[in-house]
Each structure stands twice: as structure tokens, then as C-alpha cells.
Design a protein around this motif. Structure first.
Motif, PDB file in Angstrom:
ATOM      1  N   VAL A  14     -16.409   3.539 -10.434  1.00 41.21           N
ATOM      2  CA  VAL A  14     -15.304   4.560 -10.519  1.00 41.21           C
ATOM      3  C   VAL A  14     -14.559   4.402 -12.000  1.00 41.21           C
ATOM      4  N   SER A  15     -13.937   5.484 -12.212  1.00 44.35           N
ATOM      5  CA  SER A  15     -13.236   5.643 -13.518  1.00 44.35           C
ATOM      6  C   SER A  15     -11.978   5.003 -13.490  1.00 44.35           C
ATOM      7  N   ASP A  16     -11.340   4.652 -12.374  1.00 42.73           N
ATOM      8  CA  ASP A  16     -10.182   4.158 -12.257  1.00 42.73           C
ATOM      9  C   ASP A  16      -9.965   3.227 -11.039  1.00 42.73           C
ATOM     10  N   THR A  17     -10.313   1.837 -11.230  1.00 46.69           N
ATOM     11  CA  THR A  17     -10.397   1.006 -10.163  1.00 46.69           C
ATOM     12  C   THR A  17      -9.028   0.843  -9.240  1.00 46.69           C
ATOM     13  N   ASN A  18      -7.843   0.765 -10.328  1.00 43.95           N
ATOM     14  CA  ASN A  18      -6.613   0.596  -9.701  1.00 43.95           C
ATOM     15  C   ASN A  18      -6.387   1.882  -8.651  1.00 43.95           C
ATOM     16  N   GLU A  19      -6.961   2.991  -9.019  1.00 45.10           N
ATOM     17  CA  GLU A  19      -6.752   4.145  -8.026  1.00 45.10           C
ATOM     18  C   GLU A  19      -7.677   3.901  -6.833  1.00 45.10           C
ATOM     19  N   ALA A  20      -8.868   3.684  -7.151  1.00 52.70           N
ATOM     20  CA  ALA A  20      -9.849   3.360  -6.000  1.00 52.70           C
ATOM     21  C   ALA A  20      -9.349   2.313  -4.895  1.00 52.70           C
ATOM     22  N   ILE A  21      -8.985   1.260  -5.552  1.00 49.16           N
ATOM     23  CA  ILE A  21      -8.541  -0.008  -4.608  1.00 49.16           C
ATOM     24  C   ILE A  21      -7.386   0.581  -3.660  1.00 49.16           C
ATOM     25  N   ALA A  22      -6.380   1.358  -4.389  1.00 46.12           N
ATOM     26  CA  ALA A  22      -5.240   1.767  -3.642  1.00 46.12           C
ATOM     27  C   ALA A  22      -5.666   2.982  -2.419  1.00 46.12           C
ATOM     28  N   PHE A  23      -6.494   3.646  -2.860  1.00 45.73           N
ATOM     29  CA  PHE A  23      -7.123   4.480  -1.746  1.00 45.73           C
ATOM     30  C   PHE A  23      -7.927   3.950  -0.703  1.00 45.73           C
ATOM     31  N   TYR A  24      -8.838   2.773  -0.925  1.00 45.40           N
ATOM     32  CA  TYR A  24      -9.445   2.172  -0.150  1.00 45.40           C
ATOM     33  C   TYR A  24      -8.525   1.313   0.973  1.00 45.40           C
ATOM     34  N   THR A  25      -7.520   0.686   0.314  1.00 43.11           N
ATOM     35  CA  THR A  25      -6.489  -0.092   0.820  1.00 43.11           C
ATOM     36  C   THR A  25      -5.814   0.875   1.991  1.00 43.11           C
ATOM     37  N   ASP A  26      -5.103   1.778   1.347  1.00 42.38           N
ATOM     38  CA  ASP A  26      -4.298   2.851   2.438  1.00 42.38           C
ATOM     39  C   ASP A  26      -5.247   3.595   3.332  1.00 42.38           C
ATOM     40  N   VAL A  27      -6.445   3.757   3.086  1.00 40.38           N
ATOM     41  CA  VAL A  27      -7.416   4.738   4.184  1.00 40.38           C
ATOM     42  C   VAL A  27      -8.270   4.104   4.909  1.00 40.38           C
ATOM     43  N   PHE A  28      -8.763   2.791   4.483  1.00 40.33           N
ATOM     44  CA  PHE A  28      -9.998   1.965   5.227  1.00 40.33           C
ATOM     45  C   PHE A  28      -9.318   0.691   5.586  1.00 40.33           C
ATOM     46  N   ASP A  29      -7.936   0.220   5.082  1.00 38.64           N
ATOM     47  CA  ASP A  29      -7.435  -1.189   5.313  1.00 38.64           C
ATOM     48  C   ASP A  29      -8.163  -2.034   4.630  1.00 38.64           C
ATOM     49  N   ALA A  30      -8.741  -1.730   3.640  1.00 33.83           N
ATOM     50  CA  ALA A  30      -9.335  -2.837   2.837  1.00 33.83           C
ATOM     51  C   ALA A  30      -8.395  -3.881   2.140  1.00 33.83           C
ATOM     52  N   VAL A  31      -9.023  -5.058   2.090  1.00 30.29           N
ATOM     53  CA  VAL A  31      -8.284  -6.304   1.806  1.00 30.29           C
ATOM     54  C   VAL A  31      -9.051  -6.779   0.380  1.00 30.29           C
ATOM     55  N   ALA A  32      -8.240  -7.027  -0.673  1.00 26.81           N
ATOM     56  CA  ALA A  32      -8.657  -7.518  -1.788  1.00 26.81           C
ATOM     57  C   ALA A  32      -9.232  -8.795  -1.736  1.00 26.81           C
ATOM     58  N   ILE A  33     -10.213  -9.420  -1.971  1.00 26.17           N
ATOM     59  CA  ILE A  33     -10.636 -10.815  -1.955  1.00 26.17           C
ATOM     60  C   ILE A  33     -10.644 -11.398  -3.254  1.00 26.17           C
ATOM     61  N   GLN A  34     -10.982 -10.629  -4.461  1.00 25.21           N
ATOM     62  CA  GLN A  34     -11.010 -11.168  -5.645  1.00 25.21           C
ATOM     63  C   GLN A  34     -10.581  -9.922  -6.764  1.00 25.21           C
ATOM     64  N   ARG A  35      -9.964 -10.063  -7.642  1.00 26.43           N
ATOM     65  CA  ARG A  35      -9.725  -9.108  -8.829  1.00 26.43           C
ATOM     66  C   ARG A  35      -9.660  -9.789 -10.007  1.00 26.43           C
ATOM     67  N   GLU A  36     -10.580  -9.219 -11.155  1.00 27.84           N
ATOM     68  CA  GLU A  36     -10.585  -9.627 -12.460  1.00 27.84           C
ATOM     69  C   GLU A  36     -10.187  -8.426 -13.311  1.00 27.84           C
ATOM     70  N   CYS A  37      -8.840  -9.072 -13.774  1.00 25.33           N
ATOM     71  CA  CYS A  37      -8.148  -7.711 -14.556  1.00 25.33           C
ATOM     72  C   CYS A  37      -8.156  -8.106 -16.196  1.00 25.33           C
ATOM     73  N   LEU A  38      -7.906  -7.014 -16.949  1.00 24.58           N
ATOM     74  CA  LEU A  38      -7.928  -7.172 -18.342  1.00 24.58           C
ATOM     75  C   LEU A  38      -6.413  -7.348 -18.804  1.00 24.58           C
ATOM     76  N   LEU A  39      -6.269  -7.727 -20.039  1.00 31.65           N
ATOM     77  CA  LEU A  39      -5.069  -8.133 -20.357  1.00 31.65           C
ATOM     78  C   LEU A  39      -3.851  -6.813 -20.279  1.00 31.65           C
ATOM     79  N   ASP A  40      -4.409  -5.697 -20.278  1.00 30.42           N
ATOM     80  CA  ASP A  40      -3.570  -4.558 -20.029  1.00 30.42           C
ATOM     81  C   ASP A  40      -3.088  -4.409 -18.579  1.00 30.42           C
ATOM     82  N   GLY A  41      -3.693  -5.089 -17.776  1.00 32.86           N
ATOM     83  CA  GLY A  41      -3.338  -5.054 -16.346  1.00 32.86           C
ATOM     84  C   GLY A  41      -4.410  -4.236 -15.487  1.00 32.86           C
TER      85      GLY A  41
END
Length: 126
Positions: A14-41
């Protein structure tokens, strides 16, 4: 009760991982297992659990990518006990409903990242 599926699942680009994660969490009740972030967040890569399955979401962007995602014919299927409720939440969160190509096919939705999903009810025992 189903056993958890620990095999690698789909890898969604996807072009915006944060936006996609928020959508999948809100709509599909996804749960984050692991995240790898850049220094800018920004989230570079995340593994999510959705209904006992895993999927990976990562960010990748270059000119023309949005139109390339829009033209993909892949449809990801997710099972939920109340698919109508999920569909309403998805539309409220920015998804578009795509009518079936013919009467025998199910309705799909296109999430804000441009990926297609079919939301189905639980399988009934024969």
C-alpha cells in the motif's frame, strides 16, 4: 473453534501503511502482531492477525502505483459472522462497494488502499 493459522498470509503493498492498518483494525478487527517503523514514525512493515489468519502490510510508493493497485483483480476473502455490519463499517471508513460482475457473484469492496475484499458469512456445515 479453529486453530490459529501461522503460515505466511497475503502480503499487501500500500502507499500508506498507517492508513491501511487503521482501516483493517477498524473494519476487520485486525490485531497488530509486529510493526517495523522508520525513524519518522511511518510504519514500513506490519504483520496483522485477522480472524485467525495473518497478513503483512508494507509501504511502497512510486509514481503511478495507485493506478496499478486499482487495476488489480485479486480479491481477498474474509469471513465474519455479520458480513453486512462489516460492509457498513467499511463504507463508513472510505471503502467503495463494487457490484458483482454477474448475479451469481458476491459483492466486493475496494478499501482506501485500492485492494478488493469479499466479506462472507460463516460456512455452514453440510
Amino acid at each position: 473453534m479453529r486453530a490459529q493459522d501461522h503460515r505466511p498470509g497475503p502480503h499487501l503493498t500500500v502507499s500508506d501503511t498507517n492508513e491501511a492498518i487503521a482501516f483493517y483494525t477498524d473494519v476487520f478487527d485486525a490485531v497488530a502482531i509486529q510493526r517495523e517503523c522508520l525513524l519518522d514514525g511511518r510504519v514500513l512493515h506490519a504483520e496483522l492477525a485477522v480472524g485467525g489468519h495473518r497478513l503483512t502490510v508494507s509501504e511502497w510508493y512510486e509514481a503511478g502505483m495507485a493506478s496499478a493497485v486499482e487495476s488489480r483483480d485479486d480479491v481477498l476473502t474474509i469471513e465474519r459472522t455479520d458480513p453486512e455490519s462489516v460492509l457498513r463499517r467499511a463504507v463508513a471508513a472510505g471503502a467503495r462497494v463494487e457490484p458483482p460482475a454477474d448475479p451469481s457473484r458476491q459483492v466486493t469492496l475496494r478499501d482506501p488502499a485500492g485492494l478488493c475484499w469479499a466479506v462472507v458469512g460463516p460456512q455452514r456445515a453440510a
